[in-house]
Design an enzyme around this catalytic site. Structure first.
Site, PDB file in Angstrom:
ATOM      1  N   PHE A 142       0.860  -1.194   0.000  1.00 50.98           N
ATOM      2  CA  PHE A 142       0.000   0.000   0.000  1.00 50.98           C
ATOM      3  C   PHE A 142       0.889   1.235   0.000  1.00 50.98           C
ATOM      4  CE2 PHE A 142      -2.369   3.512   1.832  1.00 50.98           C
ATOM      5  CZ  PHE A 142      -3.500   3.498   1.037  1.00 50.98           C
ATOM      6  N   ASP A 173       9.330   2.578   1.776  1.00 43.14           N
ATOM      7  CA  ASP A 173       8.148   3.309   2.227  1.00 43.14           C
ATOM      8  C   ASP A 173       8.003   3.037   3.723  1.00 43.14           C
ATOM      9  OD1 ASP A 173       5.637   4.169   2.978  1.00 43.14           O
ATOM     10  OD2 ASP A 173       4.630   3.445   1.169  1.00 43.14           O
ATOM     11  N   LYS A 221       2.715   9.696   8.328  1.00 38.99           N
ATOM     12  CA  LYS A 221       1.926   9.314   9.497  1.00 38.99           C
ATOM     13  C   LYS A 221       2.365   9.948  10.821  1.00 38.99           C
ATOM     14  CE  LYS A 221      -0.855   5.693   7.710  1.00 38.99           C
ATOM     15  NZ  LYS A 221      -0.506   4.961   6.496  1.00 38.99           N
TER      16      LYS A 221
END
Ligand SMILES: *Cc1c(COP(=O)(O)O)cnc(C)c1O
Length: 393
Positions: free
Chosen positions: A130, A217, A246
């Site tokens: 993702f 990532d 995040k």
């Protein structure tokens, strides 16, 4: 009944709204208190309303919120210095989300490919990955549900199974147009998948041998979540490009694309940009986050609390036939069940006042704040044990 609201229906929302938080606790308007084991999906790693972050934000709001990347921004330069030193990188580009950080990384990869005289540079991406919801990042994402309806997808991605060194070696021996490899050091949305031992270092070696940029990532795994500052450090691997978002601002939107060596030289004036990216408010938040993480040694704390949570869950769940696996690193923990279990989320909310998340259909994902107390971790393990046992009957 679904309440009418002009908010577009992008999320199937739970029927609860929180009005206040403190540490790992959240309260709704009726005064009911909930234990947060999601942290806004790995965002509020310092918990809610952290005093140091609140003070830094309030002071910065009174001083200067935004200027523009047309000018020098001292706080952005300070943040770039702190992050590059922590991650072993040479340069930083700031944006506002994980998807944007990955967009920047993919643009660097394409510039690198063209610098290597590849006409149509390809990026190797993983099944189950993702990387975000923009057109390029959803095209890189290894989940058909994320892509469905948005065709034509962005070109330039070669997909391989995650954790399979042989598949990478096969690409290396059959293609001459690869510019980069993009992967999560542990997959988050894909179901908290930990790669096999040796996989990341084998990927690093292939990147070195073939001139591919290794892009990690770390949007979900970075910033102490897994028990290290960055998850790739568990395997002693240094990528060429690393993306963060995040928990970088503990809830203030900020993303970063870090790079080293040639990858840090790719962007020139005019190649990329962001109006909000790296503004004084967001950078102040991220600097305060780093300061707290360092002062309270939260990487270590995530590792210790993760071990406690793991033991607590193993004791209560490992013997259940419906539990297929218990995995993760630090405070990123997945419990894979033998059946779809999205229903556990509202059960835990209603019956236990505990916020949990389910990803990939059948994996309970726990991402509690790193500042949790040991009591809260024990409470979480107990509550989840009860919810799963009740649910299977
Ligand atoms: C959440 C996530 C993203 C996307 O971040 P946004 O801020 O939602 O754009 C990208 N990569 C990974 C690994 C993520 O977990």
């Amino acid at each position: 009944m679904i309440a009418a609201t002009p908010v577009m229906a992008t999320y199937p929302r739970l029927p609860v709204a929180f009005v206040r938080g403190e540490g790992a606790w959240l309260w709704d308007a009726s005064g009911r208190r909930y234990l947060d084991a999601v942290s806004g999906i790995a965002v509020c790693s310092l918990g809610h309303a952290h005093p140091a972050i609140a003070a830094a934000l309030a002071e910065q709001a009174r001083t200067l919120v935004h200027t523009s990347n047309l000018y020098r921004i001292t706080l952005q330069e300070q943040l770039a210095a702190r992050l590059t030193a922590l991650a072993g990188m040479d340069g930083a580009f700031f944006c506002n989300s994980g998807a944007e950080a990955n967009e920047a990384a993919m643009k660097i990869a394409r510039l690198h490919g063209h610098a290597c005289r590849i006409a149509e540079p390809q990026i190797i991406v993983m099944d189950g990955s993702f990387h975000g919801r923009t057109l390029a990042t959803l095209s890189a994402t290894g989940n058909r549900k994320v892509q469905a309806g948005f065709e034509p997808l962005v070109q330039g991605f070669l997909r391989v199974p995650y954790g399979d060194t042989g598949a990478l070696a096969h690409v290396a021996s059959t293609r001459r147009d690869v510019a980069a490899l993009l992967l999560e050091p542990l997959q988050g949305e894909g179901g908290v998948i930990v790669p096999p031992e040796g996989y990341l270092s084998a990927a690093r070696e292939l990147c070195d041998r073939h001139g591919w940029l290794m892009i990690c990532d770390e949007v979900q795994t970075g910033m102490c979540r897994t028990g290290r500052w960055f998850a790739c450090q568990h395997w002693g691997v240094l990528p060429d490009v690393m993306t963060l978002a995040k928990s970088l601002g503990n809830g203030v939107p900020i993303g970063a694309c870090l790079a080293r060596g040639v990858a840090a030289q790719m962007f020139q004036p005019g190649s990329h940009g962001s109006t909000f990216g790296g503004n004084p408010l967001a950078c102040r938040a991220a600097l305060a986050v780093i300061e707290v993480m360092e002062a309270e040694n939260l990487a270590r704390r995530a590792a210790d609390l993760g071990a406690l949570l793991f033991d607590g869950l193993r004791e209560r769940l490992a013997h259940l036939a419906c539990v297929r696996a218990l995995r993760g690193r630090g405070l990123m923990v997945g419990v894979e069940l033998d059946r779809p279990c999205e229903g556990l989320v509202s059960r835990a909310l209603t019956d236990e006042a505990v916020l949990i998340n389910v990803t990939s259909g059948n994996v309970v994902r726990l991402l509690p704040p790193l500042i949790c107390t040991t009591t809260q971790i024990e409470l979480l393990a107990e509550a989840l044990g009860r919810v799963i046992r009740d649910w299977i009957g």
